[in-house]
Design a protein around this motif. Structure first.
Motif, PDB file in Angstrom:
ATOM      1  N   ARG A 140       0.815  -1.215   0.000  1.00 14.33           N
ATOM      2  CA  ARG A 140       0.000   0.000   0.000  1.00 14.33           C
ATOM      3  C   ARG A 140       0.851   1.268   0.000  1.00 14.33           C
ATOM      4  O   ARG A 140       0.420   2.298  -0.518  1.00 14.33           O
ATOM      5  CB  ARG A 140      -0.933   0.003   1.216  1.00 14.33           C
ATOM      6  N   TYR A 141       2.033   1.206   0.604  1.00 15.94           N
ATOM      7  CA  TYR A 141       2.808   2.436   0.795  1.00 15.94           C
ATOM      8  C   TYR A 141       4.244   2.345   0.278  1.00 15.94           C
ATOM      9  O   TYR A 141       5.001   3.318   0.389  1.00 15.94           O
ATOM     10  CB  TYR A 141       2.841   2.809   2.281  1.00 15.94           C
ATOM     11  N   SER A 142       4.664   1.195  -0.283  1.00 20.91           N
ATOM     12  CA  SER A 142       6.057   1.046  -0.683  1.00 20.91           C
ATOM     13  C   SER A 142       6.206   0.103  -1.866  1.00 20.91           C
ATOM     14  O   SER A 142       5.254  -0.591  -2.253  1.00 20.91           O
ATOM     15  CB  SER A 142       6.893   0.521   0.499  1.00 20.91           C
ATOM     16  N   VAL A 143       7.418   0.077  -2.403  1.00 15.94           N
ATOM     17  CA  VAL A 143       7.775  -0.851  -3.485  1.00 15.94           C
ATOM     18  C   VAL A 143       8.933  -1.709  -2.984  1.00 15.94           C
ATOM     19  O   VAL A 143       9.839  -1.199  -2.309  1.00 15.94           O
ATOM     20  CB  VAL A 143       8.198  -0.089  -4.756  1.00 15.94           C
ATOM     21  N   PHE A 144       8.899  -3.004  -3.312  1.00 18.72           N
ATOM     22  CA  PHE A 144       9.997  -3.884  -2.933  1.00 18.72           C
ATOM     23  C   PHE A 144      10.706  -4.392  -4.187  1.00 18.72           C
ATOM     24  O   PHE A 144      10.063  -4.872  -5.128  1.00 18.72           O
ATOM     25  CB  PHE A 144       9.495  -5.078  -2.119  1.00 18.72           C
ATOM     26  N   ILE A 145      12.029  -4.266  -4.206  1.00 18.52           N
ATOM     27  CA  ILE A 145      12.865  -4.799  -5.276  1.00 18.52           C
ATOM     28  C   ILE A 145      13.886  -5.741  -4.639  1.00 18.52           C
ATOM     29  O   ILE A 145      14.621  -5.333  -3.733  1.00 18.52           O
ATOM     30  CB  ILE A 145      13.598  -3.679  -6.048  1.00 18.52           C
ATOM     31  N   SER A 146      13.914  -6.960  -5.061  1.00 16.91           N
ATOM     32  CA  SER A 146      14.849  -7.936  -4.508  1.00 16.91           C
ATOM     33  C   SER A 146      16.284  -7.527  -4.805  1.00 16.91           C
ATOM     34  O   SER A 146      16.649  -7.288  -5.967  1.00 16.91           O
ATOM     35  CB  SER A 146      14.573  -9.322  -5.100  1.00 16.91           C
ATOM     36  N   SER A 147      17.098  -7.426  -3.760  1.00 14.72           N
ATOM     37  CA  SER A 147      18.501  -7.049  -3.951  1.00 14.72           C
ATOM     38  C   SER A 147      19.237  -8.104  -4.775  1.00 14.72           C
ATOM     39  O   SER A 147      20.123  -7.779  -5.571  1.00 14.72           O
ATOM     40  CB  SER A 147      19.189  -6.861  -2.597  1.00 14.72           C
ATOM     41  N   LYS A 148      18.841  -9.362  -4.603  1.00 13.54           N
ATOM     42  CA  LYS A 148      19.469 -10.448  -5.375  1.00 13.54           C
ATOM     43  C   LYS A 148      19.171 -10.298  -6.870  1.00 13.54           C
ATOM     44  O   LYS A 148      20.067 -10.402  -7.711  1.00 13.54           O
ATOM     45  CB  LYS A 148      18.973 -11.798  -4.870  1.00 13.54           C
ATOM     46  N   ASP A 149      17.890 -10.024  -7.173  1.00  8.22           N
ATOM     47  CA  ASP A 149      17.506  -9.845  -8.580  1.00  8.22           C
ATOM     48  C   ASP A 149      18.187  -8.630  -9.198  1.00  8.22           C
ATOM     49  O   ASP A 149      18.569  -8.638 -10.375  1.00  8.22           O
ATOM     50  CB  ASP A 149      15.987  -9.703  -8.701  1.00  8.22           C
ATOM     51  N   LEU A 150      18.337  -7.584  -8.392  1.00  7.14           N
ATOM     52  CA  LEU A 150      18.989  -6.366  -8.876  1.00  7.14           C
ATOM     53  C   LEU A 150      20.463  -6.627  -9.166  1.00  7.14           C
ATOM     54  O   LEU A 150      21.004  -6.195 -10.193  1.00  7.14           O
ATOM     55  CB  LEU A 150      18.838  -5.247  -7.844  1.00  7.14           C
ATOM     56  N   ARG A 151      21.113  -7.352  -8.276  1.00 10.75           N
ATOM     57  CA  ARG A 151      22.542  -7.606  -8.397  1.00 10.75           C
ATOM     58  C   ARG A 151      22.883  -8.444  -9.627  1.00 10.75           C
ATOM     59  O   ARG A 151      23.905  -8.223 -10.273  1.00 10.75           O
ATOM     60  CB  ARG A 151      23.049  -8.292  -7.124  1.00 10.75           C
ATOM     61  N   VAL A 152      22.022  -9.421  -9.941  1.00  9.81           N
ATOM     62  CA  VAL A 152      22.303 -10.317 -11.079  1.00  9.81           C
ATOM     63  C   VAL A 152      21.724  -9.781 -12.384  1.00  9.81           C
ATOM     64  O   VAL A 152      21.828 -10.421 -13.428  1.00  9.81           O
ATOM     65  CB  VAL A 152      21.760 -11.744 -10.807  1.00  9.81           C
ATOM     66  N   GLY A 153      21.089  -8.603 -12.328  1.00 12.87           N
ATOM     67  CA  GLY A 153      20.575  -7.984 -13.539  1.00 12.87           C
ATOM     68  C   GLY A 153      19.223  -8.497 -13.994  1.00 12.87           C
ATOM     69  O   GLY A 153      18.800  -8.221 -15.123  1.00 12.87           O
ATOM     70  N   LYS A 154      18.531  -9.204 -13.120  1.00 12.14           N
ATOM     71  CA  LYS A 154      17.214  -9.728 -13.471  1.00 12.14           C
ATOM     72  C   LYS A 154      16.184  -8.607 -13.568  1.00 12.14           C
ATOM     73  O   LYS A 154      15.220  -8.695 -14.341  1.00 12.14           O
ATOM     74  CB  LYS A 154      16.780 -10.772 -12.433  1.00 12.14           C
ATOM     75  N   VAL A 155      16.364  -7.555 -12.761  1.00 13.72           N
ATOM     76  CA  VAL A 155      15.486  -6.385 -12.794  1.00 13.72           C
ATOM     77  C   VAL A 155      16.339  -5.126 -12.763  1.00 13.72           C
ATOM     78  O   VAL A 155      17.505  -5.156 -12.365  1.00 13.72           O
ATOM     79  CB  VAL A 155      14.493  -6.359 -11.606  1.00 13.72           C
ATOM     80  N   THR A 156      15.743  -4.014 -13.186  1.00 12.23           N
ATOM     81  CA  THR A 156      16.385  -2.706 -13.016  1.00 12.23           C
ATOM     82  C   THR A 156      15.425  -1.802 -12.252  1.00 12.23           C
ATOM     83  O   THR A 156      14.204  -2.034 -12.240  1.00 12.23           O
ATOM     84  CB  THR A 156      16.726  -2.053 -14.370  1.00 12.23           C
ATOM     85  N   ILE A 157      15.974  -0.786 -11.625  1.00 17.29           N
ATOM     86  CA  ILE A 157      15.142   0.144 -10.851  1.00 17.29           C
ATOM     87  C   ILE A 157      14.208   0.912 -11.782  1.00 17.29           C
ATOM     88  O   ILE A 157      13.006   1.040 -11.521  1.00 17.29           O
ATOM     89  CB  ILE A 157      16.032   1.104 -10.029  1.00 17.29           C
ATOM     90  N   ASN A 158      14.758   1.437 -12.865  1.00 13.98           N
ATOM     91  CA  ASN A 158      13.938   2.156 -13.850  1.00 13.98           C
ATOM     92  C   ASN A 158      12.747   1.328 -14.303  1.00 13.98           C
ATOM     93  O   ASN A 158      11.596   1.771 -14.280  1.00 13.98           O
ATOM     94  CB  ASN A 158      14.786   2.482 -15.088  1.00 13.98           C
ATOM     95  N   GLN A 159      13.053   0.125 -14.739  1.00  8.09           N
ATOM     96  CA  GLN A 159      12.027  -0.761 -15.286  1.00  8.09           C
ATOM     97  C   GLN A 159      10.928  -1.020 -14.268  1.00  8.09           C
ATOM     98  O   GLN A 159       9.732  -0.975 -14.594  1.00  8.09           O
ATOM     99  CB  GLN A 159      12.685  -2.087 -15.697  1.00  8.09           C
ATOM    100  N   THR A 160      11.316  -1.287 -13.038  1.00  8.77           N
ATOM    101  CA  THR A 160      10.339  -1.600 -11.983  1.00  8.77           C
ATOM    102  C   THR A 160       9.443  -0.409 -11.679  1.00  8.77           C
ATOM    103  O   THR A 160       8.218  -0.529 -11.600  1.00  8.77           O
ATOM    104  CB  THR A 160      11.059  -2.052 -10.705  1.00  8.77           C
ATOM    105  N   LEU A 161      10.032   0.770 -11.516  1.00  9.79           N
ATOM    106  CA  LEU A 161       9.258   1.941 -11.090  1.00  9.79           C
ATOM    107  C   LEU A 161       8.419   2.530 -12.218  1.00  9.79           C
ATOM    108  O   LEU A 161       7.352   3.104 -11.964  1.00  9.79           O
ATOM    109  CB  LEU A 161      10.196   2.995 -10.501  1.00  9.79           C
ATOM    110  N   LEU A 162       8.890   2.395 -13.445  1.00  8.23           N
ATOM    111  CA  LEU A 162       8.098   2.891 -14.581  1.00  8.23           C
ATOM    112  C   LEU A 162       6.844   2.054 -14.818  1.00  8.23           C
ATOM    113  O   LEU A 162       5.900   2.506 -15.474  1.00  8.23           O
ATOM    114  CB  LEU A 162       8.957   2.910 -15.852  1.00  8.23           C
ATOM    115  N   GLN A 163       6.814   0.858 -14.264  1.00  3.39           N
ATOM    116  CA  GLN A 163       5.643  -0.007 -14.391  1.00  3.39           C
ATOM    117  C   GLN A 163       4.515   0.393 -13.446  1.00  3.39           C
ATOM    118  O   GLN A 163       3.386  -0.075 -13.586  1.00  3.39           O
ATOM    119  CB  GLN A 163       6.038  -1.465 -14.132  1.00  3.39           C
TER     120      GLN A 163
END
Length: 437
Positions: free
Chosen positions: A361-384
């Motif tokens: 309801r009040y935050s976004v969670f991005i897995s640090s593991k997924d971020l580190r291995v390039g599975k997700v990017t911050i831009n991509q996640t937040l633009l969604q």
């Protein structure tokens, strides 16, 4: 005749309670047991231990001893305004909020909380009436005097003496200290040193058998069942309800040109830190991200700079710092900026009395593991996140503000439960469960 007058007049006024009490300063104590149908403090009375001054007042009396060379200014200044610190003249061109903003040091939470306790509505000097017992020990500030250059015996001495003092008191013997609580402006880990090697960090205070019965309110818990996390102090300490509502309305009208922001520094020596990756992605975001480099001297120590950064952003990145949690989390919420977490221990498993269970309801969670291995990017996640979802989440964040700020101890909030009030509600419920047998 006077007795008849008292009986006919006062006893027939609904809600009127006649008693003889004792006043000390601005705090009124209620020693007598009142009619249960009329006593609004029933189940909420708190007794404050009158500790020897070496456990609190003496700790801050020589404030230079708790000042480090890396501090922005002397801790003596941090003690100004009942522990809120020096006042901030104005947050922007307007002076609307100048009397409620302070350069607050996070380690002053012990002093701020103690000053709020002194004004608590349901204090009693009759410990038999109390549902909880507050121990005004400045644990973190006391430890700060001995963290660097002292052996473990010096770091442990105050805690050992405190529990010995408490154990002699009748209030302790009633429930073996299970109804006692204290506050710390340091993380719980600082009080759980497991060896006596001088090189090891912190004290052993929370590993003492007696201390394990006390609930410690702390800015960050570990894995112990007797520690509960409460918010870090922010720079905003409202004196009345209007200041809170006024600030919330101001935030709803803010223009936020940046999609996300980060205030911090790289942690190259910290194993597993994802800060370098976050900074790299922020700087490569084609102006979607605003980065404030905290490795530059005093860049992030200026409340005006920090609040301006967060108020101009939709999302604020909150990776772990020296520990899992950050004061910055609450500064971002205070700015109406949606926090982005990379570890559940940074908020979700911590502030259970102050933040909603449904963290989506009040935050976004991005897995640090997924971020580190390039599975997700911050831009991509937040633009969604759609604009409508952003608005809904920001409104949830703005609604959280009353419960994550500590009101000015010298004033009183009338209808708002702030971080202190929620902590007291939580501790009373917790102690009721702990002592029900």
């Amino acid at each position: 005749m006077l007795l008849c007058f008292n009986h006919l007049f006062f006893e027939n006024i609904k809600g009127f309670v006649y008693f003889h009490g004792k006043s000390t300063g601005s705090v009124t104590y209620f020693p007598g047991k009142l009619n249960e149908t009329e006593d609004s403090c029933l189940g909420r009375y708190i007794y404050i231990h009158d500790l020897p001054e070496r456990f609190n007042e003496d700790v801050i009396k020589d404030c230079q001893l708790i000042t480090r060379s890396t501090d922005k200014y002397s801790m003596c200044k941090s003690l100004e305004n009942s522990g809120l610190g020096p006042g901030i003249e104005a947050l922007n061109a307007s002076d609307l909020w100048k009397n409620s903003w302070f350069s607050t040091n996070q380690f002053m939470l012990e002093v701020i909380f103690h000053n709020r306790m002194k004004k608590y509505d349901c204090l009693t000097d009759d410990s038999a009436l109390a549902s909880a017992v507050f121990v005004p020990y400045y644990s973190g500030l006391d430890l700060r005097r001995y963290l660097w250059g002292f052996n473990t015996s010096m770091r442990d001495l105050s805690g050992i003496d405190l529990v010995a003092w408490l154990a002699r008191k009748p209030e302790w013997k009633r429930n073996s200290g299970m109804d006692h609580f204290l506050i710390s402006g340091r993380i719980a880990r600082d009080f759980r040193r497991k060896s006596n090697r001088k090189s090891d960090w912190g004290s052993n205070f929370r590993l003492l058998p007696e201390s394990e019965n006390i609930t410690m309110l702390t800015i960050e818990t570990g894995y112990s069942k007797n520690d509960v996390a409460v918010p870090y102090p922010t720079y905003f300490h409202p004196a009345n309800d209007f200041q809170v509502h006024q600030w919330q309305e101001f935030l709803r009208k803010q223009n936020r040109p940046y999609l996300f922001s980060f205030a911090g520094a790289r942690r190259s020596r910290q194993k597993g830190s994802i800060r370098a990756e976050i900074i790299d992605q922020c700087q490569a975001s084609n102006k979607l991200c605003n980065f404030m480099d905290c490795s530059l001297f005093n860049q992030c120590d200026d409340p005006l700079n920090l609040m301006s950064l967060f108020r101009s952003s939709v999302f604020c990145l909150q990776p772990p710092g020296d520990s899992l949690t950050r004061r910055s989390t609450f500064d971002s919420i205070l700015s109406g900026c949606i926090p982005v977490f990379f570890h559940p221990g940074s908020a979700y498993t911590q502030y259970v009395w102050h933040l909603p269970k449904d963290h989506n309801r009040y935050s976004v969670f991005i897995s640090s593991k997924d971020l580190r291995v390039g599975k997700v990017t911050i831009n991509q996640t937040l633009l969604q996140v759609s604009k409508d979802e952003q608005l809904a989440m920001r409104e949830e964040v703005i609604k959280l503000i009353p419960g994550i700020v500590y009101g000015d101890p010298r004033s009183r909030l009338e209808t708002i439960d702030d971080a202190f009030d929620l902590a007291i509600n939580g501790i009373l419920k917790r102690i009721k469960v702990l002592t029900k047998n």
